[in-house]
Design a protein around this motif. Sequence first.
Motif: not given
Length: 98
Positions: A10-11, A22, A27, A30, A32-33, A35, A43, A47
């Motif tokens: 994950d990030i 997801t 991002n 990329e 998508e992130d 987690v 997150y 984020a």
Amino acid sequence: MLAAKQIEQDIFGDPLEGVVWTFPNANRYEGEDKVSARNLELYLEQALGAKPTTVAKHKRGTFYEYEAWTFPEYGHTVEEDDLEEYLEWAYGATKEYL
């Protein structure tokens, strides 16, 4: 020679296993992130800028306290029980089990 299977992360660098969230378009580099569930609160804070809070409700003469999250981007406060639905609605997040 067999190549070692690379474990997705994950990030935050933790392995993607169990429950994974997801966040699409989170991002720009990329796309998508991803987690893991154990890092979801981190997150939300880092984020999305969300802050944990407590909400008091009055029901039939008694006050009850509930854990909640405040999302400054939209000005919403969401109780913990409604968090999954909110993340899906507001951020297009999806939850999957790996």
